[in-house]
Design an enzyme around this catalytic site. Structure first.
Site, PDB file in Angstrom:
ATOM      1  N   TYR A 254      -4.268   3.879   8.108  1.00 53.37           N
ATOM      2  CA  TYR A 254      -5.597   3.297   8.330  1.00 53.37           C
ATOM      3  C   TYR A 254      -6.159   3.671   9.701  1.00 53.37           C
ATOM      4  O   TYR A 254      -6.032   4.802  10.128  1.00 53.37           O
ATOM      5  CB  TYR A 254      -5.556   1.769   8.120  1.00 53.37           C
TER       6      TYR A 254
ATOM      7  N   VAL B  21       1.311  -3.671   3.823  1.00 54.98           N
ATOM      8  CA  VAL B  21       1.332  -4.953   4.539  1.00 54.98           C
ATOM      9  C   VAL B  21       2.586  -5.790   4.240  1.00 54.98           C
ATOM     10  O   VAL B  21       2.762  -6.859   4.810  1.00 54.98           O
ATOM     11  CB  VAL B  21       0.058  -5.803   4.303  1.00 54.98           C
TER      12      VAL B  21
ATOM     13  N   SER C 108       0.799  -1.236   0.000  1.00 56.08           N
ATOM     14  CA  SER C 108       0.000   0.000   0.000  1.00 56.08           C
ATOM     15  C   SER C 108       0.827   1.280   0.000  1.00 56.08           C
ATOM     16  O   SER C 108       0.273   2.367  -0.150  1.00 56.08           O
ATOM     17  CB  SER C 108      -0.947   0.012   1.197  1.00 56.08           C
TER      18      SER C 108
ATOM     19  N   LYS D  26       0.320   3.420  -2.948  1.00 56.15           N
ATOM     20  CA  LYS D  26      -0.846   4.307  -3.080  1.00 56.15           C
ATOM     21  C   LYS D  26      -0.438   5.786  -3.072  1.00 56.15           C
ATOM     22  O   LYS D  26      -1.146   6.629  -3.620  1.00 56.15           O
ATOM     23  CB  LYS D  26      -1.865   4.008  -1.970  1.00 56.15           C
TER      24      LYS D  26
ATOM     25  N   TYR E 222      -4.174  -2.195  -9.861  1.00 52.26           N
ATOM     26  CA  TYR E 222      -4.085  -2.203  -8.398  1.00 52.26           C
ATOM     27  C   TYR E 222      -3.227  -3.370  -7.891  1.00 52.26           C
ATOM     28  O   TYR E 222      -2.328  -3.184  -7.052  1.00 52.26           O
ATOM     29  CB  TYR E 222      -5.497  -2.248  -7.783  1.00 52.26           C
TER      30      TYR E 222
HETATM   31  N1  GLN Z   1      -2.399  -6.010  -1.361  1.00 52.26           N
HETATM   32  C1  GLN Z   1      -3.005  -5.568  -0.151  1.00 52.26           C
HETATM   33  C2  GLN Z   1      -4.509  -5.564  -0.294  1.00 52.26           C
HETATM   34  O1  GLN Z   1      -4.989  -5.082  -1.279  1.00 52.26           O
HETATM   35  C3  GLN Z   1      -2.508  -4.192   0.204  1.00 52.26           C
HETATM   36  C4  GLN Z   1      -3.040  -3.712   1.513  1.00 52.26           C
HETATM   37  C5  GLN Z   1      -2.052  -2.954   2.347  1.00 52.26           C
HETATM   38  O2  GLN Z   1      -0.842  -2.919   2.121  1.00 52.26           O
HETATM   39  N2  GLN Z   1      -2.557  -2.369   3.387  1.00 52.26           N
HETATM   40  O3  GLN Z   1      -5.223  -6.039   0.556  1.00 52.26           O
END
Ligand code: GLN
Length: 303
Positions: free
Chosen positions: A239, A257, A64, A67, A187
Site C-alpha cells: 500500500y 492486516v 490481503s 490478493k 472477496y
Molecule cells: N479484510 C481486509 C479489508 O478488506 C483486508 C485488508 C488488508 O489485509 N489490507 O479491509
C-alpha cells in the site's frame, strides 16, 4: 548460507520487542482477540530447503496476502485482458481508500488495493467458483488442505461497509459485471483464509521459480506472468508504504492486516513472516523489521 541460523537469529533479536509497537487489527472481533505476542518466520528455497523459527506453524488470517493468489488465478485465465479494468500503478493511498476511484472513473489503481482485489474477484466470479478455485490453488501449492475461517468470513461480511461501498461505486462505473453480493462473498472469504508461515512460504514458491509449482515443477504461471506479479508486489504490495519497503527491504512483498507478509527473493526463495501487531499503514510492525534484518544479514535483495 545457513538460513536456519539466520531465522533463529532474527527470532531471538525480535522476540524481546513483541508488544513494544503496533496494534492488532481491531475492525472485527476475531482479529482483535489475536495475541500480539506472536512472531513466526519461514522460508523455502528454490531447491526445496526449508527453515523456520518462532510461531511459524500457527495458522493466521492471510487477509490481503490472498490478493496475490486471486490475481494469479485471474492472470492465468485472462492474460492481458485482465488489465482492461484494473490499473498497475501504486496508489499512494490506504488500502481501503475510495478517493481515487472517483477521479479515475471506477478503475482501481492496482489489483492489491481493496478496490482492485474486488475487481479481480468479479473476474473470478465470471470464470466460475472463485472461492473454491482459490482454495484448490492454495492447497495444491502448499501440498496441504487450506481452509477458510468461517467466523472471520462472517465478520468481514457483517462489517464490510467500505468494501461494499467500493463495490457499489465500481458497479456504478461498469467495472464489475456480476452481482455485488456474489463478488463480495468471494472477496470476504479469500480474506478469511487461514494459513501458517510455513504454508505461505511454500505456496508462494512459484514466484521465485519463473512461475513453476514449488513442489511439482509444473507451470502455475508463465515466467513473464510471474515476473509481473513480482513487479506489482514490489510497487503496490504494501500500500502506501511500498516506497519505504522498496527502500529498506527491496523485495517484492505482499502484506495483510492479519499481520503476515510474504516476500520473494527471485531465483532464490520465498519467505513469510507473521506478527499480528500492525503499524499505521496496516503492515506488520515486526514483520517489516524481520524482513529488513533478513536482507541485511543475507544480502539477498533485488537491488
Ligand atoms: N479484510 C481486509 C479489508 O478488506 C483486508 C485488508 C488488508 O489485509 N489490507 O479491509
Amino acid at each position: 548460507m545457513d538460513f536456519q541460523l539466520v531465522l533463529d537469529q532474527i527470532n531471538t533479536e525480535l522476540r524481546p520487542l513483541l508488544g513494544e509497537g503496533g496494534k492488532v487489527a481491531s475492525y472485527i472481533p476475531a482479529l482483535a482477540r489475536v495475541s500480539p505476542l506472536q512472531f513466526g518466520i519461514a522460508l523455502r528455497t528454490c531447491d526445496g530447503e526449508v527453515a523456520q523459527a518462532g510461531d511459524s506453524a500457527v495458522p493466521f488470517s492471510i487477509q490481503s496476502m490472498s490478493k496475490v493468489f486471486s490475481l494469479t488465478l485471474a492472470i492465468k485465465a485472462l492474460g492481458e485482458a485482465l488489465w482492461d479494468r484494473i490499473g498497475r500503478e501504486p496508489s499512494g493511498s490506504p488500502f481501503n481508500s475510495l478517493v481515487q476511484l472517483e477521479t479515475e472513473r471506477g478503475i482501481p489503481r492496482n489489483p492489491f488495493i481493496n478496490a482492485g482485489a474486488i475487481a479481480v474477484a468479479d473476474r473470478l466470479v465470471s470464470l466460475g467458483d472463485g472461492k473454491a478455485e482459490l482454495l484448490a490453488l492454495l492447497s495444491r501449492l502448499c501440498g496441504e488442505p487450506v481452509s477458510i475461517d468461517t467466523e472471520v468470513a462472517q465478520s468481514e461480511a457483517d462489517t464490510g461497509y467500505r468494501n461494499t461501498a467500493l463495490a457499489n461505486f465500481m458497479k456504478g462505473f461498469g467495472t464489475l459485471d456480476n452481482d455485488i453480493a456474489t463478488v463480495l462473498d468471494v472477496y470476504f472469504n479469500q480474506c478469511a483464509i487461514a494459513m501458517t508461515c510455513e504454508q505461505v512460504a511454500c505456496a508462494a514458491g512459484y514466484l521465485c521459480r519463473d512461475g513453476k509449482h514449488p513442489l511439482a515443477g509444473t507451470p502455475v504461471l508463465s515466467s513473464a506472468q510471474a515476473r509481473r506479479v513480482n513487479a506489482l508486489m514490489l510497487t503496490c504490495g504494501t500500500y502506501d508504504a511500498a516506497g519505504e519497503f522498496a527502500f529498506r527491504i527491496g523485495l517484492p512483498c505482499k502484506s495483510g492486516v492479519g499481520g503476515g507478509i510474504v516476500a520473494v527473493v527471485p531465483d532464490h526463495l520465498t519467505l513469510c513472516v507473521w506478527s499480528p501487531a500492525l503499524d499505521e499503514t496496516g503492515n506488520s510492525f515486526l514483520g517489516r523489521q524481520a524482513l529488513e534484518l533478513f536482507v541485511t544479514k543475507t544480502g539477498l535483495s533485488v537491488f
